[in-house]
Design a protein around this motif. Structure first.
Motif: not given
Length: 351
Positions: A230, A256, A261
């Protein structure tokens, strides 16, 4: 489900700040007044939520259950203290999803007595004993939802029965939410402070009946790990952006836009080794800033094994979300203190 909610009130805001400003999303009702604030309560192990309601304001705090209950058991426990007062307040109230009062536990702060009433205002039971102002108590209440006069409501103080109403029919309307602190009578604001709050139901095999006195320990993110996808709004440490109390939404955050992620964070060791753990609740504060789908997964990780909840993000402001884990995902057994201290927090962009 058993354990439904845990709150030590330590991660929202500073002493004297309003609940409505920093706990949005955690509760379904939060009175935005100068008396409903966070207060330092060392005897409770940290902060407490001071609840205050004047005539006509309604409840200071309410929380909806995950789904309405038309049978089974519901319970609530917390530490409390109240000041010198001569007011009567709705202390704990079980309501329908639409806000209809079904049963209420009232506290007369002048006499120190508790009474159990139905929604029509009929008194079903009154305590023989009395509570004292400026004294700390642990309160736990249990409602059995059943028909044919098989229902009941009982309140325990310090683990002992204080008042109970039995032989009542309690399943006429499903219970959809629980509320605290509404003024019934008296000239001033009705005030009491609660801490170490938990909610439970009768499902499952653990934490499903009279949990007893508990303390909530709050572990904030304390370090990054190698999983750090992130993006950071500023600086070089992700954990340092999400452990502010109160949160600094405008400038300190993670974000994000890429599905998949993952960022994982260490947490501070806060639980004494001698304690048994009833459950671990992971809380996140998140918003969505663009159109389209967006789903956040979050939860604890232990020994590399995560337990993630999925939350579709539709809110355009930062709101709290939470996940309760009564069992360690890596052992499928109740958490130990050392395991809780070793737990990490995972954030995953899932959609």
């Amino acid at each position: 489900m058993s354990l439904l909610w845990i709150d030590g009130f330590n991660h929202y805001g500073t002493n004297g700040s309003r609940l409505a400003a920093s706990a949005a999303g955690a509760y379904d009702t939060l009175l935005n007044n100068s008396g409903t604030v966070f207060v330092d309560q060392p005897a409770m192990g940290g902060k407490g939520a001071q609840l205050s309601a004047t005539g006509g304001e309604g409840f200071a705090l309410a929380k909806a259950y995950p789904a309405p209950y038309s049978s089974g058991a519901l319970g609530v426990g917390f530490h409390m203290i109240y000041p010198v007062s001569f007011n009567t307040l709705d202390f704990i109230v079980f309501m329908s999803s639409t806000g209809t009062v079904l049963y209420r536990i009232q506290l007369n702060e002048g006499t120190g007595k508790l009474a159990i009433l139905n929604g029509a205002g009929t008194t079903l039971a009154t305590s023989a004993g009395t509570l004292a102002n400026m004294t700390y108590y642990h309160v736990e209440a249990k409602m059995i939802i059943a028909g044919s006069s098989a229902g009941s409501i009982e309140v325990r103080i310090g683990g002992d029965t204080f008042v109970a109403a039995t032989g009542i029919t309690t399943n006429g309307t499903a219970v959809g939410q629980i509320a605290f602190d509404q003024r019934v009578a008296g000239g001033d604001s009705c005030v009491f402070t609660m801490g170490n709050l938990y909610l439970w139901d009768g499902a499952g095999s653990v934490n499903n009946d009279w949990i007893g006195e508990k303390k909530v320990y709050t572990a904030l993110p304390s370090a990054d790990t190698v999983d750090a996808d992130w993006a950071l709004s500023t600086g070089t440490s992700g954990y340092d952006l999400i452990n502010d109390v109160p949160a600094v939404d405008a400038t300190r955050y993670l974000e994000s836009s890429t599905v998949g992620d993952v960022s994982i964070f260490e947490t501070a060791d806060v639980v004494p080794a001698s304690l048994a753990i009833a459950g671990v609740m992971t809380v996140v504060r998140a918003e969505k800033t663009d159109s389209g789908a967006g789903t956040l997964e979050f939860g604890p990780v232990h020994a590399g094994v995560p337990s993630l909840a999925s939350k579709a993000q539709t809110n355009a402001q930062f709101l709290w979300a939470a996940k309760v884990d009564q069992l360690n995902p890596s052992t499928s057994a109740p958490w130990t203190a050392s395991e809780a201290n070793a737990a990490q927090i995972e954030l995953r962009r899932a959609a």
